[in-house]
Motif scaffolding. Sequence first.
Motif, PDB file in Angstrom:
ATOM      1  N   ILE A   1       2.053 130.706  24.224  1.00  0.00           N
ATOM      2  CA  ILE A   1       0.742 130.056  24.130  1.00  0.00           C
ATOM      3  C   ILE A   1       0.333 129.576  25.517  1.00  0.00           C
ATOM      4  CG2 ILE A   1      -0.562 128.151  23.130  1.00  0.00           C
ATOM      5  CD1 ILE A   1       1.254 128.262  20.721  1.00  0.00           C
ATOM      6  N   THR A   2      -0.926 129.837  25.902  1.00  0.00           N
ATOM      7  CA  THR A   2      -1.424 129.408  27.215  1.00  0.00           C
ATOM      8  C   THR A   2      -2.570 128.426  27.054  1.00  0.00           C
ATOM      9  OG1 THR A   2      -2.966 131.270  27.333  1.00  0.00           O
ATOM     10  CG2 THR A   2      -0.759 131.595  28.267  1.00  0.00           C
ATOM     11  N   PHE A   3      -2.816 127.695  28.147  1.00  0.00           N
ATOM     12  CA  PHE A   3      -3.890 126.699  28.145  1.00  0.00           C
ATOM     13  C   PHE A   3      -4.838 126.965  29.301  1.00  0.00           C
ATOM     14  CE2 PHE A   3      -5.492 122.732  30.031  1.00  0.00           C
ATOM     15  CZ  PHE A   3      -6.255 122.252  28.976  1.00  0.00           C
ATOM     16  N   THR A   4      -6.135 126.844  29.025  1.00  0.00           N
ATOM     17  CA  THR A   4      -7.159 126.912  30.054  1.00  0.00           C
ATOM     18  C   THR A   4      -8.081 125.714  29.877  1.00  0.00           C
ATOM     19  OG1 THR A   4      -7.115 129.330  30.177  1.00  0.00           O
ATOM     20  CG2 THR A   4      -9.088 128.225  30.994  1.00  0.00           C
ATOM     21  N   GLY A   5      -8.244 124.933  30.926  1.00  0.00           N
ATOM     22  CA  GLY A   5      -9.117 123.774  30.800  1.00  0.00           C
ATOM     23  C   GLY A   5      -8.963 122.803  31.951  1.00  0.00           C
ATOM     24  N   ASP A   6      -9.852 121.821  31.972  1.00  0.00           N
ATOM     25  CA  ASP A   6      -9.887 120.784  33.011  1.00  0.00           C
ATOM     26  C   ASP A   6      -9.382 119.477  32.412  1.00  0.00           C
ATOM     27  OD1 ASP A   6     -10.402 119.005  35.011  1.00  0.00           O
ATOM     28  OD2 ASP A   6     -12.567 119.355  35.104  1.00  0.00           O
ATOM     29  N   ILE A   7      -8.270 118.965  32.916  1.00  0.00           N
ATOM     30  CA  ILE A   7      -7.730 117.681  32.426  1.00  0.00           C
ATOM     31  C   ILE A   7      -7.620 116.683  33.577  1.00  0.00           C
ATOM     32  CG2 ILE A   7      -6.484 118.673  30.455  1.00  0.00           C
ATOM     33  CD1 ILE A   7      -3.949 118.599  32.171  1.00  0.00           C
ATOM     34  N   SER A   8      -8.487 116.829  34.562  1.00  0.00           N
ATOM     35  CA  SER A   8      -8.435 115.952  35.737  1.00  0.00           C
ATOM     36  C   SER A   8      -9.099 114.616  35.450  1.00  0.00           C
ATOM     37  CB  SER A   8      -9.133 116.626  36.921  1.00  0.00           C
ATOM     38  OG  SER A   8     -10.498 116.860  36.634  1.00  0.00           O
ATOM     39  N   GLY A   9      -8.617 113.580  36.146  1.00  0.00           N
ATOM     40  CA  GLY A   9      -9.276 112.277  36.124  1.00  0.00           C
ATOM     41  C   GLY A   9      -9.083 111.467  34.868  1.00  0.00           C
ATOM     42  N   ILE A  10      -8.157 111.835  33.989  1.00  0.00           N
ATOM     43  CA  ILE A  10      -7.916 111.057  32.766  1.00  0.00           C
ATOM     44  C   ILE A  10      -6.419 110.799  32.622  1.00  0.00           C
ATOM     45  CG2 ILE A  10      -9.964 111.874  31.532  1.00  0.00           C
ATOM     46  CD1 ILE A  10      -8.244 113.955  30.171  1.00  0.00           C
ATOM     47  N   GLY A  11      -6.070 109.881  31.724  1.00  0.00           N
ATOM     48  CA  GLY A  11      -4.677 109.505  31.535  1.00  0.00           C
ATOM     49  C   GLY A  11      -3.868 110.563  30.805  1.00  0.00           C
ATOM     50  N   LEU A  12      -2.558 110.399  30.833  1.00  0.00           N
ATOM     51  CA  LEU A  12      -1.648 111.395  30.278  1.00  0.00           C
ATOM     52  C   LEU A  12      -1.910 111.663  28.799  1.00  0.00           C
ATOM     53  CD1 LEU A  12       0.838 113.229  30.338  1.00  0.00           C
ATOM     54  CD2 LEU A  12       2.258 111.203  29.970  1.00  0.00           C
ATOM     55  N   PHE A  13      -2.054 110.635  28.005  1.00  0.00           N
ATOM     56  CA  PHE A  13      -2.192 110.868  26.560  1.00  0.00           C
ATOM     57  C   PHE A  13      -3.533 111.508  26.212  1.00  0.00           C
ATOM     58  CE2 PHE A  13       1.174 107.550  26.469  1.00  0.00           C
ATOM     59  CZ  PHE A  13       2.146 108.327  25.860  1.00  0.00           C
ATOM     60  N   LYS A  14      -4.571 111.226  26.977  1.00  0.00           N
ATOM     61  CA  LYS A  14      -5.838 111.927  26.771  1.00  0.00           C
ATOM     62  C   LYS A  14      -5.699 113.385  27.207  1.00  0.00           C
ATOM     63  CE  LYS A  14      -9.000 107.987  27.018  1.00  0.00           C
ATOM     64  NZ  LYS A  14     -10.173 107.388  27.721  1.00  0.00           N
ATOM     65  N   GLN A  15      -4.933 113.616  28.253  1.00  0.00           N
ATOM     66  CA  GLN A  15      -4.668 114.992  28.670  1.00  0.00           C
ATOM     67  C   GLN A  15      -3.951 115.758  27.558  1.00  0.00           C
ATOM     68  OE1 GLN A  15      -2.435 114.211  32.257  1.00  0.00           O
ATOM     69  NE2 GLN A  15      -4.204 114.658  33.566  1.00  0.00           N
ATOM     70  N   LEU A  16      -2.960 115.105  26.961  1.00  0.00           N
ATOM     71  CA  LEU A  16      -2.220 115.744  25.885  1.00  0.00           C
ATOM     72  C   LEU A  16      -3.100 116.009  24.669  1.00  0.00           C
ATOM     73  CD1 LEU A  16       1.113 113.720  26.141  1.00  0.00           C
ATOM     74  CD2 LEU A  16       0.809 116.136  26.682  1.00  0.00           C
ATOM     75  N   ASP A  17      -4.025 115.088  24.390  1.00  0.00           N
ATOM     76  CA  ASP A  17      -4.959 115.305  23.270  1.00  0.00           C
ATOM     77  C   ASP A  17      -5.788 116.568  23.492  1.00  0.00           C
ATOM     78  OD1 ASP A  17      -4.109 113.061  21.893  1.00  0.00           O
ATOM     79  OD2 ASP A  17      -5.636 111.748  22.768  1.00  0.00           O
ATOM     80  N   ILE A  18      -6.274 116.753  24.722  1.00  0.00           N
ATOM     81  CA  ILE A  18      -7.084 117.938  25.032  1.00  0.00           C
ATOM     82  C   ILE A  18      -6.233 119.206  24.938  1.00  0.00           C
ATOM     83  CG2 ILE A  18      -8.347 119.133  26.870  1.00  0.00           C
ATOM     84  CD1 ILE A  18      -9.284 116.387  27.849  1.00  0.00           C
ATOM     85  N   ILE A  19      -5.057 119.146  25.522  1.00  0.00           N
ATOM     86  CA  ILE A  19      -4.161 120.314  25.504  1.00  0.00           C
ATOM     87  C   ILE A  19      -3.859 120.734  24.070  1.00  0.00           C
ATOM     88  CG2 ILE A  19      -1.830 121.115  26.059  1.00  0.00           C
ATOM     89  CD1 ILE A  19      -1.993 119.268  28.552  1.00  0.00           C
ATOM     90  N   CYS A  20      -3.535 119.771  23.231  1.00  0.00           N
ATOM     91  CA  CYS A  20      -3.162 120.080  21.847  1.00  0.00           C
ATOM     92  C   CYS A  20      -4.360 120.583  21.041  1.00  0.00           C
ATOM     93  CB  CYS A  20      -2.554 118.846  21.182  1.00  0.00           C
ATOM     94  SG  CYS A  20      -0.917 118.411  21.835  1.00  0.00           S
ATOM     95  N   THR A  21      -5.554 120.054  21.323  1.00  0.00           N
ATOM     96  CA  THR A  21      -6.754 120.520  20.618  1.00  0.00           C
ATOM     97  C   THR A  21      -7.052 121.979  20.962  1.00  0.00           C
ATOM     98  OG1 THR A  21      -7.710 118.293  20.565  1.00  0.00           O
ATOM     99  CG2 THR A  21      -9.226 120.153  20.284  1.00  0.00           C
ATOM    100  N   VAL A  22      -6.945 122.309  22.252  1.00  0.00           N
ATOM    101  CA  VAL A  22      -7.248 123.675  22.707  1.00  0.00           C
ATOM    102  C   VAL A  22      -6.204 124.675  22.217  1.00  0.00           C
ATOM    103  CG1 VAL A  22      -7.452 125.157  24.754  1.00  0.00           C
ATOM    104  CG2 VAL A  22      -8.544 122.899  24.719  1.00  0.00           C
ATOM    105  N   THR A  23      -4.954 124.276  22.184  1.00  0.00           N
ATOM    106  CA  THR A  23      -3.867 125.208  21.847  1.00  0.00           C
ATOM    107  C   THR A  23      -3.413 125.114  20.398  1.00  0.00           C
ATOM    108  OG1 THR A  23      -2.208 123.592  22.583  1.00  0.00           O
ATOM    109  CG2 THR A  23      -3.022 125.188  24.219  1.00  0.00           C
ATOM    110  N   ASP A  24      -4.056 124.248  19.637  1.00  0.00           N
ATOM    111  CA  ASP A  24      -3.706 124.068  18.221  1.00  0.00           C
ATOM    112  C   ASP A  24      -2.225 123.677  18.074  1.00  0.00           C
ATOM    113  OD1 ASP A  24      -4.441 123.945  15.540  1.00  0.00           O
ATOM    114  OD2 ASP A  24      -3.723 125.977  15.133  1.00  0.00           O
ATOM    115  N   THR A  25      -1.819 122.718  18.906  1.00  0.00           N
ATOM    116  CA  THR A  25      -0.452 122.200  18.848  1.00  0.00           C
ATOM    117  C   THR A  25      -0.518 120.692  18.643  1.00  0.00           C
ATOM    118  OG1 THR A  25      -0.405 121.998  21.269  1.00  0.00           O
ATOM    119  CG2 THR A  25       0.491 124.023  20.318  1.00  0.00           C
ATOM    120  N   ARG A  26       0.599 120.030  18.725  1.00  0.00           N
ATOM    121  CA  ARG A  26       0.655 118.571  18.613  1.00  0.00           C
ATOM    122  C   ARG A  26       1.768 118.047  19.518  1.00  0.00           C
ATOM    123  NH1 ARG A  26       4.667 116.654  14.870  1.00  0.00           N
ATOM    124  NH2 ARG A  26       5.816 118.399  13.916  1.00  0.00           N
ATOM    125  N   TYR A  27       1.732 116.744  19.790  1.00  0.00           N
ATOM    126  CA  TYR A  27       2.816 116.150  20.566  1.00  0.00           C
ATOM    127  C   TYR A  27       3.371 114.949  19.820  1.00  0.00           C
ATOM    128  CZ  TYR A  27      -0.262 112.335  22.188  1.00  0.00           C
ATOM    129  OH  TYR A  27      -1.093 111.246  22.252  1.00  0.00           O
TER     130      TYR A  27
END
Length: 348
Positions: free
Chosen positions: A307-333
Amino acid sequence: MGRESFHQLLQRYLDGRCTPAEKRLVDHWYHMLEGHDRHEISPSNLDALEDAMWEKIHDQINDAGEAGPAYVPYLRSRRLRYLLAAASIALLMTVGTIAYLRVVCYPVEPSFATDFAMDNDIVAVKNDTDHRMNIILADESLVELYPGAQLHYPKHFSDHGREVRLIGDAFFSVAANKENPFWVFHEGMITKVLGTKFKIKAPKGSAKGEVIVYSGKVDVFYNVGRRNMVKRMLSAPEKASLTTNQRAVLLAKNLEETVTENPLPVRGGVDAIRHETFKDIPITSLAQTLSELYALDVVADSGLSHITFTGDISGIGLFKQLDIICTVTDTRYEVIGTTILLKRKYEP
């Protein structure tokens, strides 16, 4: 504690490398000596002083053995008395070692709490303002005392331990000194560091205090209900060893190790996190990148390697970054202790 350990302890005392508790222990043994045996402690007479203190222990055991025959006739045998004395010495050394490891090495309060001679050297500060109060300690460590918090500290630290007592919240930036650890005694916990930055939340009478580490390494000891001497000798206190972006939370019966609520990027990663845009990066590689940025264990399940990720997660905190990553990749943490685990959204 055998003869060799006893010798090493005296040598550390002479070199000024003892902890406050070790110093009190040696002072107690020293004052057991008679006047003619109480040599000045110096390198030239260390051997003589050691022999005198060791002999004093033997004399006390032998005195107890001499009284025995008056009550127990069968102990008149010199050999049996010798064996009894040897067993008593072994027991004394064993108990002494346990007491040293459990009680001396793991104190429950700062040494100045029971050292009345130092009362005039202890500074007590309470922050009655509505803003943080900066305090510079004798070793140039910085303490930011939050409103309502109290700090007790000596005007001058000893060479055997830098100790302070805290009630309330404070941020610490401790000057590094590997030979002289820094101890913070606070509600229900004791924090030991060599030099680092961390925050302590220690509300009085609360079981919800916590220690948050921003850099370096911190040891946190559970200190609730440990004033009973028997309990202290039976077991060592629970300890949490924390590093950057980790925290320990004080619960009713133990410490919980977890990740801070708002992890900060480590030095060198601050600029990188402002420009984190990825294209088709495997989740496993992205997890490794986040681990390096935050000095945390961010681990992706091996089943996510395709599974790969494409997106911009700059300028925000780690857990918000993880929320975006998981939403795009249909995963969870999931946060498990001090590890963040990336997993499939739905387990097969």
